[in-house]
Motif scaffolding. Structure first.
Motif, PDB file in Angstrom:
ATOM      1  N   HIS A  23      13.334  -2.606 -12.511  1.00 52.96           N
ATOM      2  CA  HIS A  23      13.003  -1.034 -12.481  1.00 52.96           C
ATOM      3  C   HIS A  23      13.107  -1.044 -10.697  1.00 52.96           C
ATOM      4  CE1 HIS A  23      11.081  -2.059 -16.178  1.00 52.96           C
ATOM      5  NE2 HIS A  23      11.849  -0.572 -16.246  1.00 52.96           N
ATOM      6  N   TRP A  24      13.839  -0.919  -9.843  1.00 51.84           N
ATOM      7  CA  TRP A  24      14.607  -1.418  -8.755  1.00 51.84           C
ATOM      8  C   TRP A  24      15.065   0.812  -8.473  1.00 51.84           C
ATOM      9  CZ3 TRP A  24      16.406  -4.520  -4.311  1.00 51.84           C
ATOM     10  CH2 TRP A  24      15.918  -5.776  -4.870  1.00 51.84           C
ATOM     11  N   PRO A  25      14.534   1.361  -7.148  1.00 51.71           N
ATOM     12  CA  PRO A  25      14.948   2.486  -7.003  1.00 51.71           C
ATOM     13  C   PRO A  25      16.496   2.950  -7.125  1.00 51.71           C
ATOM     14  CG  PRO A  25      13.817   1.841  -5.547  1.00 51.71           C
ATOM     15  CD  PRO A  25      13.937   0.580  -6.048  1.00 51.71           C
ATOM     16  N   ALA A  26      16.523   3.647  -7.535  1.00 53.23           N
ATOM     17  CA  ALA A  26      17.697   4.482  -8.338  1.00 53.23           C
ATOM     18  C   ALA A  26      18.751   4.069  -7.409  1.00 53.23           C
ATOM     19  CB  ALA A  26      18.061   5.484  -8.589  1.00 53.23           C
ATOM     20  N   SER A  27      19.094   3.990  -5.797  1.00 52.50           N
ATOM     21  CA  SER A  27      20.009   4.406  -5.015  1.00 52.50           C
ATOM     22  C   SER A  27      19.994   2.815  -4.815  1.00 52.50           C
ATOM     23  CB  SER A  27      19.366   4.717  -3.825  1.00 52.50           C
ATOM     24  OG  SER A  27      18.318   3.507  -3.430  1.00 52.50           O
ATOM     25  N   GLN A  28      19.356   2.039  -5.573  1.00 56.22           N
ATOM     26  CA  GLN A  28      20.034   0.531  -5.588  1.00 56.22           C
ATOM     27  C   GLN A  28      20.343  -0.407  -6.628  1.00 56.22           C
ATOM     28  OE1 GLN A  28      18.707  -0.877  -2.590  1.00 56.22           O
ATOM     29  NE2 GLN A  28      18.824   0.922  -1.068  1.00 56.22           N
ATOM     30  N   SER A  74      16.871   4.065 -15.662  1.00 57.49           N
ATOM     31  CA  SER A  74      16.386   3.817 -16.828  1.00 57.49           C
ATOM     32  C   SER A  74      15.948   5.035 -17.536  1.00 57.49           C
ATOM     33  CB  SER A  74      14.823   3.917 -16.372  1.00 57.49           C
ATOM     34  OG  SER A  74      13.604   3.573 -17.275  1.00 57.49           O
ATOM     35  N   PRO A  75      16.389   5.656 -19.108  1.00 57.18           N
ATOM     36  CA  PRO A  75      16.380   6.717 -19.436  1.00 57.18           C
ATOM     37  C   PRO A  75      14.905   7.521 -19.565  1.00 57.18           C
ATOM     38  CG  PRO A  75      17.487   5.094 -20.575  1.00 57.18           C
ATOM     39  CD  PRO A  75      17.027   4.232 -19.840  1.00 57.18           C
ATOM     40  N   GLN A  76      14.388   6.704 -19.238  1.00 54.62           N
ATOM     41  CA  GLN A  76      12.604   7.261 -19.061  1.00 54.62           C
ATOM     42  C   GLN A  76      12.481   7.399 -18.180  1.00 54.62           C
ATOM     43  OE1 GLN A  76      13.163   4.002 -20.931  1.00 54.62           O
ATOM     44  NE2 GLN A  76      13.227   5.172 -22.588  1.00 54.62           N
ATOM     45  N   ASP A  77      12.928   6.903 -17.185  1.00 52.90           N
ATOM     46  CA  ASP A  77      12.914   6.936 -15.866  1.00 52.90           C
ATOM     47  C   ASP A  77      13.937   7.464 -14.779  1.00 52.90           C
ATOM     48  OD1 ASP A  77      11.789   7.633 -12.469  1.00 52.90           O
ATOM     49  OD2 ASP A  77      10.225   6.936 -13.027  1.00 52.90           O
ATOM     50  N   PRO A  78      14.389   8.916 -14.747  1.00 56.42           N
ATOM     51  CA  PRO A  78      16.178   7.967 -13.764  1.00 56.42           C
ATOM     52  C   PRO A  78      15.460   7.788 -12.034  1.00 56.42           C
ATOM     53  CG  PRO A  78      15.512  10.289 -13.780  1.00 56.42           C
ATOM     54  CD  PRO A  78      14.172   9.456 -15.116  1.00 56.42           C
ATOM     55  N   ARG A  79      14.623   7.516 -12.047  1.00 54.45           N
ATOM     56  CA  ARG A  79      14.250   7.593 -10.647  1.00 54.45           C
ATOM     57  C   ARG A  79      14.425   6.451 -10.576  1.00 54.45           C
ATOM     58  NH1 ARG A  79       8.007   8.576  -8.959  1.00 54.45           N
ATOM     59  NH2 ARG A  79       8.195   8.126 -10.969  1.00 54.45           N
ATOM     60  N   VAL A  80      14.256   5.198 -11.496  1.00 51.40           N
ATOM     61  CA  VAL A  80      14.910   3.839 -11.150  1.00 51.40           C
ATOM     62  C   VAL A  80      16.015   2.809 -12.733  1.00 51.40           C
ATOM     63  CG1 VAL A  80      12.174   3.444 -10.453  1.00 51.40           C
ATOM     64  CG2 VAL A  80      13.411   3.012 -13.209  1.00 51.40           C
ATOM     65  N   ALA A  81      16.083   1.989 -11.897  1.00 49.27           N
ATOM     66  CA  ALA A  81      17.525   1.044 -11.900  1.00 49.27           C
ATOM     67  C   ALA A  81      17.071  -0.493 -13.112  1.00 49.27           C
ATOM     68  CB  ALA A  81      18.854   0.744 -10.553  1.00 49.27           C
ATOM     69  N   LEU A  82      17.823  -0.064 -14.542  1.00 47.91           N
ATOM     70  CA  LEU A  82      17.374  -1.224 -14.868  1.00 47.91           C
ATOM     71  C   LEU A  82      17.827  -2.659 -14.481  1.00 47.91           C
ATOM     72  CD1 LEU A  82      17.867   0.315 -18.655  1.00 47.91           C
ATOM     73  CD2 LEU A  82      15.726   0.203 -17.314  1.00 47.91           C
ATOM     74  N   ARG A  83      16.759  -2.293 -13.495  1.00 44.92           N
ATOM     75  CA  ARG A  83      17.408  -3.781 -12.568  1.00 44.92           C
ATOM     76  C   ARG A  83      16.221  -4.832 -12.152  1.00 44.92           C
ATOM     77  NH1 ARG A  83      19.992  -3.931  -5.849  1.00 44.92           N
ATOM     78  NH2 ARG A  83      19.736  -6.386  -5.651  1.00 44.92           N
ATOM     79  N   PHE A  84      16.555  -6.392 -12.118  1.00 48.09           N
ATOM     80  CA  PHE A  84      15.768  -6.967 -12.156  1.00 48.09           C
ATOM     81  C   PHE A  84      15.837  -8.481 -11.268  1.00 48.09           C
ATOM     82  CE2 PHE A  84      16.157  -9.675 -15.995  1.00 48.09           C
ATOM     83  CZ  PHE A  84      16.524 -11.146 -15.400  1.00 48.09           C
ATOM     84  N   GLU A  85      15.231  -8.487  -9.638  1.00 48.14           N
ATOM     85  CA  GLU A  85      15.758 -10.500  -9.403  1.00 48.14           C
ATOM     86  C   GLU A  85      14.324 -11.096  -9.603  1.00 48.14           C
ATOM     87  OE1 GLU A  85      15.755  -9.244  -5.117  1.00 48.14           O
ATOM     88  OE2 GLU A  85      17.815  -8.747  -5.916  1.00 48.14           O
ATOM     89  N   GLY A 122       0.215  -1.117   0.783  1.00 56.81           N
ATOM     90  CA  GLY A 122      -0.420   0.173  -0.173  1.00 56.81           C
ATOM     91  C   GLY A 122       0.817   1.280  -0.148  1.00 56.81           C
ATOM     92  N   VAL A 123       2.740   1.330  -0.681  1.00 58.02           N
ATOM     93  CA  VAL A 123       2.586   2.176  -0.785  1.00 58.02           C
ATOM     94  C   VAL A 123       2.841   3.069  -1.910  1.00 58.02           C
ATOM     95  CG1 VAL A 123       4.836   3.372  -0.115  1.00 58.02           C
ATOM     96  CG2 VAL A 123       4.291   1.334   1.535  1.00 58.02           C
ATOM     97  N   ASP A 124       3.019   4.382  -2.201  1.00 58.17           N
ATOM     98  CA  ASP A 124       3.844   4.475  -3.474  1.00 58.17           C
ATOM     99  C   ASP A 124       5.004   4.772  -2.856  1.00 58.17           C
ATOM    100  OD1 ASP A 124       3.578   6.180  -5.278  1.00 58.17           O
ATOM    101  OD2 ASP A 124       2.977   7.892  -5.007  1.00 58.17           O
ATOM    102  N   LEU A 125       6.416   3.901  -2.728  1.00 61.51           N
ATOM    103  CA  LEU A 125       7.348   4.709  -3.285  1.00 61.51           C
ATOM    104  C   LEU A 125       8.720   5.207  -3.585  1.00 61.51           C
ATOM    105  CD1 LEU A 125       9.597   2.012  -1.594  1.00 61.51           C
ATOM    106  CD2 LEU A 125      10.070   0.872  -3.726  1.00 61.51           C
ATOM    107  N   LEU A 126       8.269   5.444  -4.976  1.00 61.63           N
ATOM    108  CA  LEU A 126       9.085   6.512  -5.732  1.00 61.63           C
ATOM    109  C   LEU A 126       9.667   7.654  -5.029  1.00 61.63           C
ATOM    110  CD1 LEU A 126       8.883   4.929  -8.883  1.00 61.63           C
ATOM    111  CD2 LEU A 126      11.235   4.203  -7.301  1.00 61.63           C
ATOM    112  N   PRO A 127       8.090   8.229  -4.606  1.00 60.54           N
ATOM    113  CA  PRO A 127       8.304   9.493  -3.954  1.00 60.54           C
ATOM    114  C   PRO A 127       8.819   9.655  -2.699  1.00 60.54           C
ATOM    115  CG  PRO A 127       6.474   9.378  -5.352  1.00 60.54           C
ATOM    116  CD  PRO A 127       6.650   7.771  -4.992  1.00 60.54           C
TER     117      PRO A 127
END
Length: 341
Positions: free
Chosen positions: A232-237, A244-255, A179-184
């Protein structure tokens, strides 16, 4: 089956490690290994070998490497470490050759031990030049479907390997299961705690709380009836992944999660040496702050020099022993290792 982790060996026992009891699992391990190797070779990947004892074992903050000393014939000594991943060396090979490569590497992580962790284990890593993160998800899904039965019975669930795997961004996962809006909230621990409706613990950082919520709310809810790519993990991770070029708040990563296990970690690889150096410096500062008594090592300048020559590339580290656990339906990593200690 006997529990070799808790039962004390009887001096008169012929097989105190219960190898014979575990033989069906161990033979299945060999089948999975041959299948994974054949799958990657059929896709043009070249098997490589890299050194295990290295000057720089990795830069992940919380992993503790094993330390050793190499002595030259003239008596000169060099501090070395058993690597926690072959990633740095394999990227140098990709940068030099442009080839897709893979390795079944023995890796070491000191201080680890549980039903899912062993201090020495096997990592299947592969790197695919000119592949995106989505392409790596496609290829990983195909590999699992090639080496595992279509339906697995594991941890009280029927895990469907044959159908499309779930693909869920971290933002979607936190919204759906916490129930969390994580990225902000990134970087603001109190904002994340408020959004999650939990109490911030003393000294808990945003990263600490992020991983607490990931373990308590997200991981138990995913990968149970079909494997789940958490993307699409948070950029700090980001670690060694591109933003991501489309959203620099996220990294191109998956688990990848399956049957309650984290099975793999993948990046669309960062090739900007300046940014990677900055991330390494931040990691090293954090590690020295958290673990001031641990050994230090030089930064891997050979890797940083190679990164600008590496093509666009996706890479993945898959816990091979855990893959075998899935194939065998066992919940203990010790059951799929030929020798435990």
């Amino acid at each position: 089956m006997s529990d070799s982790a808790t039962v004390q060996p009887d001096p008169g026992m012929k097989d105190p490690d219960h190898i014979l009891d575990r033989l069906p699992f161990l033979l299945r391990r060999n089948l999975v290994l041959r299948g994974a190797r054949a799958f990657l070779e059929a896709r043009g990947c070249v098997e490589v070998e890299t050194p295990y004892a290295v000057p720089t074992p990795g830069e992940e903050v919380h992993l503790q490497p094993f330390h050793t000393v190499r002595e030259a014939p003239d008596g000169v000594q060099q501090n070395l470490f058993l690597h926690t991943s072959p990633e740095f060396a394999m990227k140098r090979i990709v940068a030099a050759t442009g080839l897709p490569v893979f390795q079944f590497a023995r890796v070491w992580r000191n201080g680890e031990g549980s039903n899912l962790h062993a201090p020495e284990f096997t990592m299947l890593e592969w790197y695919q030049p000119n592949m995106t993160l989505e392409g790596m998800m496609d290829e990983t899904e195909a590999l699992l479907q090639a080496v595992l039965p279509p339906i697995l019975h594991h941890s009280g669930h029927n895990l469907n390997i044959s159908g499309p795997f779930e693909r869920l961004t971290m933002q979607e996962a936190f919204h759906r299961h916490a129930g969390v809006d994580l990225l902000p909230t990134e970087g603001n621990a109190q904002a994340l705690a408020n959004a999650a409706g939990c109490t911030l613990r003393e000294g808990e950082t945003w990263e600490d709380l992020f991983f607490r919520l990931l373990m308590e709310r997200i991981e138990p809810a995913i990968g149970r009836t079909r494997p789940t790519f958490l993307t699409h993990w948070p950029a700090s991770q980001a670690a060694l992944a591109r933003k991501s070029p489309q959203d620099p708040r996220v990294a191109l990563r998956f688990e990848l999660y399956a049957a309650g296990m984290e099975l793999a970690n993948a990046f669309e690889e960062l090739t900007d040496a300046t940014e990677q150096r900055s991330r390494f410096e931040a990691d090293r500062h954090q590690r020295k702050t958290l673990y001031p008594n641990r050994a230090d090592w030089p930064m891997d300048e050979k890797l940083l020099s190679a990164l600008p020559h590496m093509p666009i590339c996706a890479g993945i580290a898959l816990g091979f022993d855990r893959l075998v656990m899935l194939a065998c339906g066992t919940t203990r990593i010790q059951n799929v290792l030929w020798i435990n200690g």
